[in-house]
Design an enzyme around this catalytic site. Sequence first.
Site, PDB file in Angstrom:
ATOM      1  N   TYR A   1       0.838  -1.200   0.000  1.00  0.00           N
ATOM      2  CA  TYR A   1       0.000   0.000   0.000  1.00  0.00           C
ATOM      3  C   TYR A   1       0.876   1.253   0.000  1.00  0.00           C
ATOM      4  O   TYR A   1       0.657   2.183  -0.780  1.00  0.00           O
ATOM      5  CB  TYR A   1      -0.931  -0.018   1.216  1.00  0.00           C
ATOM      6  CG  TYR A   1      -1.727   1.242   1.386  1.00  0.00           C
ATOM      7  CD1 TYR A   1      -2.773   1.551   0.521  1.00  0.00           C
ATOM      8  CD2 TYR A   1      -1.427   2.147   2.399  1.00  0.00           C
ATOM      9  CE1 TYR A   1      -3.503   2.723   0.669  1.00  0.00           C
ATOM     10  CE2 TYR A   1      -2.150   3.318   2.557  1.00  0.00           C
ATOM     11  CZ  TYR A   1      -3.186   3.605   1.686  1.00  0.00           C
ATOM     12  OH  TYR A   1      -3.897   4.761   1.834  1.00  0.00           O
TER      13      TYR A   1
ATOM     14  N   GLU B   1     -11.542   5.830   4.635  1.00  0.00           N
ATOM     15  CA  GLU B   1     -10.938   6.644   5.703  1.00  0.00           C
ATOM     16  C   GLU B   1     -11.954   6.914   6.810  1.00  0.00           C
ATOM     17  O   GLU B   1     -11.610   6.902   7.983  1.00  0.00           O
ATOM     18  CB  GLU B   1     -10.397   7.966   5.149  1.00  0.00           C
ATOM     19  CG  GLU B   1      -9.150   7.846   4.309  1.00  0.00           C
ATOM     20  CD  GLU B   1      -7.885   7.535   5.093  1.00  0.00           C
ATOM     21  OE1 GLU B   1      -7.897   7.509   6.341  1.00  0.00           O
ATOM     22  OE2 GLU B   1      -6.848   7.313   4.436  1.00  0.00           O
TER      23      GLU B   1
ATOM     24  N   TRP C   1      -5.211   1.691  10.082  1.00  0.00           N
ATOM     25  CA  TRP C   1      -5.429   1.573   8.643  1.00  0.00           C
ATOM     26  C   TRP C   1      -5.218   0.144   8.162  1.00  0.00           C
ATOM     27  O   TRP C   1      -5.883  -0.307   7.227  1.00  0.00           O
ATOM     28  CB  TRP C   1      -4.542   2.563   7.888  1.00  0.00           C
ATOM     29  CG  TRP C   1      -4.814   2.548   6.417  1.00  0.00           C
ATOM     30  CD1 TRP C   1      -3.975   2.127   5.434  1.00  0.00           C
ATOM     31  CD2 TRP C   1      -6.022   2.951   5.749  1.00  0.00           C
ATOM     32  NE1 TRP C   1      -4.583   2.247   4.204  1.00  0.00           N
ATOM     33  CE2 TRP C   1      -5.844   2.750   4.376  1.00  0.00           C
ATOM     34  CE3 TRP C   1      -7.243   3.461   6.192  1.00  0.00           C
ATOM     35  CZ2 TRP C   1      -6.821   3.037   3.428  1.00  0.00           C
ATOM     36  CZ3 TRP C   1      -8.219   3.752   5.251  1.00  0.00           C
ATOM     37  CH2 TRP C   1      -8.015   3.534   3.899  1.00  0.00           C
TER      38      TRP C   1
END
Length: 185
Positions: free
Chosen positions: A22, A44, A52
């Site tokens: 990522y 988000e 995350w």
Amino acid sequence: MQNADNSTRCPWCGTDPLYVAYHDREWGHPERDSRRLFELLILESFQAGLSWITILRKRDHFRSAFQGFDPAVIATWGEPDILRLLQDPGIIRHRGKIEGTIRGARAFLLIEERQGFSPFLWSFAPPSRPRPATLAQVPAQTPHSQALSRALKSEGFNFVGPTITYAFMQASGMVNDHIAACDWG
């Protein structure tokens, strides 16, 4: 963080292969596609209060459960869809965030028709600045993320506080917060 291949990455991604991929392939790369930006903003918002990596591990299932984050589809959803999603262990089962996604899809459609979702979001991007030397120099929010937060809320989005919108700005490449020593910045 020095890697086996003598490259350097931002230390936040650690060594988890999913997180590293990522970091290397997505985070901080300027994204201009409205649908991808919508997906990223919604993810988000689901991340609030979590790490995350939790979202990354569930992202494929989120994409399936939310019909590829197609705002035109999501905007039509009602209580049966909310109940279906609340039973889905592959996503974050939070009624407020699910309802917020539906409201956000409706807002997306209005913004997209009026001016385009991507141009709307990118109008809040700050001017370029030097990359931070350390993570300690990376802010949690900025005046630009505060303005984006206010604008999104006024359009009907929620779970888009200024810290979430700053994380979104980082992830979408509106700001470049790869540390200066990072080879991917």
